[in-house]
Design an enzyme around this catalytic site. Sequence first.
Site, PDB file in Angstrom:
ATOM      1  NE  ARG A 164      15.835   5.129 -49.739  1.00  0.00           N
ATOM      2  CZ  ARG A 164      15.926   6.425 -49.582  1.00  0.00           C
ATOM      3  NH1 ARG A 164      16.952   6.960 -48.925  1.00  0.00           N
ATOM      4  NH2 ARG A 164      15.017   7.226 -50.063  1.00  0.00           N
ATOM      5  N   GLY A 165      17.003   5.657 -53.168  1.00  0.00           N
ATOM      6  CA  GLY A 165      16.947   7.067 -53.537  1.00  0.00           C
ATOM      7  C   GLY A 165      17.513   7.187 -54.946  1.00  0.00           C
TER       8      GLY A 165
ATOM      9  CG  ASP B  41      12.041   7.588 -57.433  1.00  0.00           C
ATOM     10  OD1 ASP B  41      11.381   8.124 -56.527  1.00  0.00           O
ATOM     11  OD2 ASP B  41      13.062   6.906 -57.220  1.00  0.00           O
TER      12      ASP B  41
END
Length: 347
Positions: free
Chosen positions: A48-49, A236
């Site tokens: 994730r990230g 994001d």
Amino acid sequence: MTTLPATLLYTPGKLKILDQTVLPFETNYLTATTVQDVYDAIRKLQVRGAPAIGLAGGYGLALSVGQTYQNVEEAKQQLRVDAAYLITARPTAVNLATIVNAIVAVAHNATTLSDLRSVVENEIKRLHEADVTQGYAIGEHALQVLGTKRKVMTICNAGAIATAKYGTALAPFHLGKERGIDFSVVACETRPLLQGARLTVWELQQAGIDVTLITDNMAAYALATQQIEAVIVGADRIAQNGDTANKIGTLGLAIVAKAYGIPFYIAAPSTTFDFTCATGDDIEIEQRATEEVTTVLGKAIAAPTTSVLNPAFDVTPAAYITAIITEKGVLQAPYTTSIKQFEEELV
Ligand code: MRU
């Protein structure tokens, strides 16, 4: 920088993914050998990230072209199908689509299967190395921007394990540590999945960086009373006008920071900008499963039938953002102009 476990380890036919759902209690790698394995790991937040899921998606395509095919055209056709599928794993972080599309583009002219495999592998390895360089450069620019400020709040985990190495929002803390600059980081726990408590606290502790954990509902109190000098977060997706999607809870920090005159910074690489997206209204916000809210680490905290809202991200309007720190330098308002110039410099 203190050596942390690598986020992604690729060898032909195999992608080892640091399983971020079990940190900090276990340091485990899962092994992905198919596009479906990579898709599942991204969806479950095992990786994730924004930068890390982009790289994972790219390696997923290396696994795609490594399967058995009759000829190069068949492999290229499957690559396009797999690329379209991987992009749907998580909709908000644009890095996933950016990297996956970049790989499809370089694959276009491959004339043999071995040529296709090597161009795809070389491109994702190049992008992986570029992410290391970008994180380091973001850290350098963030150190300049932070100046003498030492007590800094963050949310979620925009660190080494969310990227190839240094992170984005946490990069100045890692670089600072190497240079004898000691930050005190205030980490919001980041419900529902606790990326702040589980990942940022662990990452900073591993690196010997001072960190204090707060629950998310303490953030306004902390900004009002704890002499916090700046807030720095990752992103994001950043729209043309500077509106920025990041982990749910970021918007609240930005509003409170502005109310108390505390600078609020976004740290993100060029791969997180969506130059086709006019404003934050055009950013799709991922909605996740209700159980993430009705449970904590697998234990129920509300009746399973409870009605739940679970957006994974929110959008901070550009007006709340003091500056956007990138690998190329620091962007300031008016963002429509500075982001346009930034886009032109990248070409
Ligand atoms: O749901 P996650 O854990 O993938 O959310 C991650 C974030 O919101 C990060 O701040 C962002 O992706 C930047 S990571 C360098």
